[in-house]
Write an enzyme that holds these catalytic residues in place. Sequence first.
Site, mmCIF file in Angstrom:
data_model
loop_
_atom_site.group_PDB
_atom_site.id
_atom_site.type_symbol
_atom_site.label_atom_id
_atom_site.label_comp_id
_atom_site.label_asym_id
_atom_site.label_seq_id
_atom_site.Cartn_x
_atom_site.Cartn_y
_atom_site.Cartn_z
ATOM 1 N N SER A 144 1.580 6.527 1.022
ATOM 2 C CA SER A 144 0.550 7.116 1.871
ATOM 3 C C SER A 144 -0.014 8.416 1.334
ATOM 4 C CB SER A 144 1.110 7.345 3.278
ATOM 5 O OG SER A 144 2.234 8.216 3.244
ATOM 6 N N HIS B 196 -0.093 1.235 5.335
ATOM 7 C CA HIS B 196 -1.371 1.638 4.752
ATOM 8 C C HIS B 196 -2.003 0.507 3.943
ATOM 9 C CE1 HIS B 196 -1.753 5.900 5.832
ATOM 10 N NE2 HIS B 196 -0.432 5.899 5.840
ATOM 11 N N LYS C 158 -2.974 2.087 12.764
ATOM 12 C CA LYS C 158 -3.896 2.479 11.705
ATOM 13 C C LYS C 158 -5.064 1.488 11.685
ATOM 14 C CE LYS C 158 -0.616 5.134 8.936
ATOM 15 N NZ LYS C 158 0.443 5.246 9.938
#
Length: 403
Positions: free
Chosen positions: A191, A219, A250
């Site tokens: 990340s 991610h 996310k």
Amino acid sequence: MTHPLLKHLRDELAALDREGLTKRERLITTPQRARIAVRDPLAEGGERAMINLCANNYLGLADDPDVIASARAALDEFGFGMASVRFICGTQTLHRALETRIARWLGTDDAILFAACFDANGGLFEPLLGPEDAVISDSLNHASIIDGIRMTKARRYRFENADMNALEDRLKEADRDGARFRLIATDGVFSMDGHVAKLPEICALAERYGAMVMVDDCHAHGHLGEGGRGSPALTGGGGRVQIVTGTLGKTLGGGMGGFVAAPQPVIDTLRQRARPYLFSNSLAPPLAAGALKAIDIAEAADDRRERLAILTRRFRVAMEGAGFDLLPGETPIVPVMLGEAQRAQDLARALDERGVYVAGFFYPVVPRGRARIRVQMSTALSDADLDHAIDAFADAGRALGII
């Protein structure tokens, strides 16, 4: 009389501030999107418009009308919350629908939901591994993996980031130490740096030494790989990674919630023994419903993924042309390297003044001397947004003597 602990904490906080390490939060008055408004008492109307370059909103789904509509419908049908943990009276049909949808999407036997991926990683290792076993972890793994590994009694080994020779050495060491089972743990996308794990090589070593592979793909899910299936799909490691953890907070709508997707015995064991699962409330129904819709959108979003790649390449080329030092990579995480914490803070402040919302990252989030501004692309950004941001970086960088 002030307790000595409180004085100690005040002194520690003052030291952080002197070193430029204090993290400050800004108040956002709008939904999460490419252009947000932040609270500013000195601005006309008490708020300022800004271009957001530091959200994990890679596909722009945080304010997607269909995601919001699905969450709103679930609020009406299933209520606000469960007020209970899953095994007592906190499981609705909606929760199982989301778990089976995740498993079908990622091609695993089953999945299990957690309140966050921090909890998923925190609860994963202890139920699966005992003192006779070994876990081998990449040195740049997310804090949640590190904390989860600390909870297990298994032997712990660490290899330098993406160093396959070091990984093989640790596997040999675990073998010499007589480890019963071996589990390799890695981020899919790191990340802070944006690097993609070398999953084909990791999986090949795992197969050679009889290990299993666990990947945290927070991610990557939704915006990388075929169908948004993440780093295994992106790198060709699909089918060889046994355990995948991920987040709903996310790309997949940006709400909250995490999950583990894995073979059935792993999921069944976690459902019986994972402490963050057993002792935390189940996800609020609107979060589950919004995530279900977000997965449907993300799986079919080849056009958004291509747009994201175009924006990322364009930003990188412009920033390098302006003279900024970027870590190399192809993911929508673009680290602008600045070295010292105060320098990162100064650039973030200068960009704030120019209408660009970013955050400085510094110790302990990244190593000392490796401070940066982590820029994250989003398909919600327009070409005009990106032009403004690039111009703001160049202007602020020149003003501060960075470029």
